[in-house]
Write an enzyme that holds these catalytic residues in place. Structure first.
Site, PDB file in Angstrom:
ATOM      1  N   ASP A  10       0.775  -1.284  -0.024  1.00  0.00           N
ATOM      2  CA  ASP A  10       0.060   0.117   0.124  1.00  0.00           C
ATOM      3  C   ASP A  10       0.828   1.232  -0.068  1.00  0.00           C
ATOM      4  OD1 ASP A  10       0.825  -0.780   2.674  1.00  0.00           O
ATOM      5  OD2 ASP A  10      -0.640   0.778   3.495  1.00  0.00           O
ATOM      6  N   ASN A 337     -26.215 -59.158 -26.663  1.00  0.00           N
ATOM      7  CA  ASN A 337     -26.809 -58.131 -26.145  1.00  0.00           C
ATOM      8  C   ASN A 337     -28.279 -58.079 -26.102  1.00  0.00           C
ATOM      9  OD1 ASN A 337     -24.214 -56.710 -25.214  1.00  0.00           O
ATOM     10  ND2 ASN A 337     -23.784 -55.919 -27.535  1.00  0.00           N
ATOM     11  N   GLU A 372     -17.365 -55.043 -31.118  1.00  0.00           N
ATOM     12  CA  GLU A 372     -16.973 -56.289 -30.760  1.00  0.00           C
ATOM     13  C   GLU A 372     -15.608 -56.855 -31.514  1.00  0.00           C
ATOM     14  OE1 GLU A 372     -20.259 -57.105 -33.708  1.00  0.00           O
ATOM     15  OE2 GLU A 372     -19.606 -55.645 -32.376  1.00  0.00           O
TER      16      GLU A 372
END
Length: 454
Positions: A10, A337, A372
């Protein structure tokens, strides 16, 4: 090493003095006169290091440091707090807020530049790891870790290297119950231990005799297994020159005797935090690289990596045998599947991947090509030699039922297309020829192998 340094104070005169000193050493300097300005500049200007005054009106340096370390965009930036306060409690408060080091006014130039260079070296290394992390994150592979002020310090492993028996007792009492500690009076023993055990920090006494403290620190930094372990140096009040040398050769932090217990613990905790952040960066980078080149379901290499690896094999192949490729496709996998569900199908794919890995040679590479389909690359292998591997794979996949968690046992066969490379082949032409052979196998009755001559 040049860098951008943010000076926060500051008092404008203080900024000007530090700016003159830093620019004379070819650092780029930016400044802020209060806490909010500092937080904004740290995000926008992206400094490599911050020199932060403690005593500022409104938001003091401790609060600024806490906010910097809480922000993922600035948490990795080293912070040196500059203060006229000499009380150890103030240093502890700053270290607890995340500060990396302290300078006491009036600032000694030699000490300041040694600390700046030391912290910038660490940041340079972390920036390299963070850059790799950002690349991984941009690919959607893995999210980068963020430094944290909260760690399980009780599990941290600390190695104390001190050859003075009385100081050994003092040091162990100071941090008893705070960390897991080991003690040695011999530097070479410390180095050997650190080669075998990954410590979170090593505390070295500068007055060590076997070898001397700085030489041991140097050996830690030049040894592959120990070069990244944080080193905390214990120095006397008159050891300024040796401390500067220590920071130059890679000492991470230091404590001045007589040692304040709270400051000692706070500095060790800071080293543990940095070490664990660094370790997480390395681990995440390794994981991201693995994820980038592997299929998450089967653990095999993915198609992208396989194509790159095949191109490299073809470019570097000096063997007259060339490279053989087998493409494997599971027969009627859609029925698995549709009948048993995708969880059962995933179990089958994982088991097929395992069977492939168990039945190929050490030089071969397996990947999941997609769906696959799988691919096996066989370096230094002609078509005749590839028949042995292909037949073993055909029998390994279809010759024994597979166990699934949701649908019990089932038998799945496969078709294989196999070919070997020509000198003129690219990865695409070789894979195309293997795929043509697979197509022939599928349409020729399945559960069989077709070899496509080169």
């Amino acid at each position: 090493m040049t860098a951008r340094i943010l000076v926060v104070d500051d008092i404008r005169t203080n900024i000007k003095v530090l700016e003159a000193k830093l620019t004379s050493e070819y650092y780029e300097v930016i400044s802020a006169s209060n806490g909010p300005e500092a937080l904004e500049a740290a995000v926008i200007q992206k400094p490599d290091l911050i020199l932060l005054d403690v005593m500022m009106p409104g938001m003091d340096g401790f609060e600024v440091c806490r906010r910097l370390k809480a922000n993922p965009d600035t948490a990795h930036v080293p912070v040196i707090m500059v203060t006229a306060l000499g009380d150890p409690e103030d240093r502890v408060q700053g270290l607890s807020a995340g500060a990396d080091d302290f300078l006491t006014k009036p600032v000694d130039d030699t000490a300041m530049f040694a600390r700046v260079r030391s912290l910038l070296r660490v940041k340079l290394m972390l920036d390299e790891l963070r850059m790799r992390e950002r690349t991984s994150a941009s690919l959607g592979v893995i999210s980068p870790p963020v430094p944290s002020l909260h760690e399980d310090y009780a599990a941290a492993q600390i190695l104390l290297v001190e050859d003075n028996p009385r100081d050994q007792v003092r040091l162990q009492r100071m941090i008893e119950g705070q960390f897991r500690t080991e003690m040695t009076a011999d530097g070479m023993d410390a180095l050997n231990r650190a080669r075998q055990t990954e410590y979170d920090s090593v505390v070295v006494s500068l007055s060590l005799q076997n070898p001397d403290g700085l030489r041991l620190c140097s050996q830690f930094r030049t040894t592959e297994e120990t070069r990244n372990v944080p080193i905390l140096l214990l120095v006397g009040p008159d050891d300024q020159k040796q401390l500067v040398k220590g920071l130059e050769i890679g000492v991470t932090d230091y404590v001045v005797r007589p040692i304040d217990r709270n400051e000692f613990i706070a500095r060790l905790r800071a080293q543990v935090r940095r070490k664990r952040y660094q370790d997480r960066l390395r681990l995440h980078y390794q994981q991201s690289m693995e994820m980038a080149v592997t299929d998450p379901l089967t653990g095999l290499y993915n198609r992208r990596y396989m194509a790159s690896h095949l191109a490299t094999l073809l470019a570097q192949s000096a063997s007259q045998h060339g490279t053989s490729v087998a493409i494997i496709d599971l027969d009627h996998f859609k029925q698995v599947n549709d009948t048993h569900g995708h969880p059962a199908g995933d179990d089958v794919l994982r088991e097929v991947g395992n069977r492939i890995v168990r039945n190929i040679r050490g030089i071969d590479m397996a990947c999941r090509y997609g769906g696959e389909e799988f691919v096996v690359l066989m370096p230094d292998t002609n078509l005749e030699a590839s028949e042995v591997v292909a037949n073993r794979l055909l029998n390994a996949i279809g010759g024994k039922p597979m166990q699934t968690r949701s649908a019990g046992e089932m038998t799945v066969t496969c078709s294989i297309g196999c070919t070997a490379s020509l000198e003129t082949d690219t990865a695409d032409t070789l894979l195309k020829r293997a795929d043509d052979a697979l197509y022939e196998a599928k349409h020729g009755g399945r559960n069989r192998i077709v070899y496509r001559p080169s």
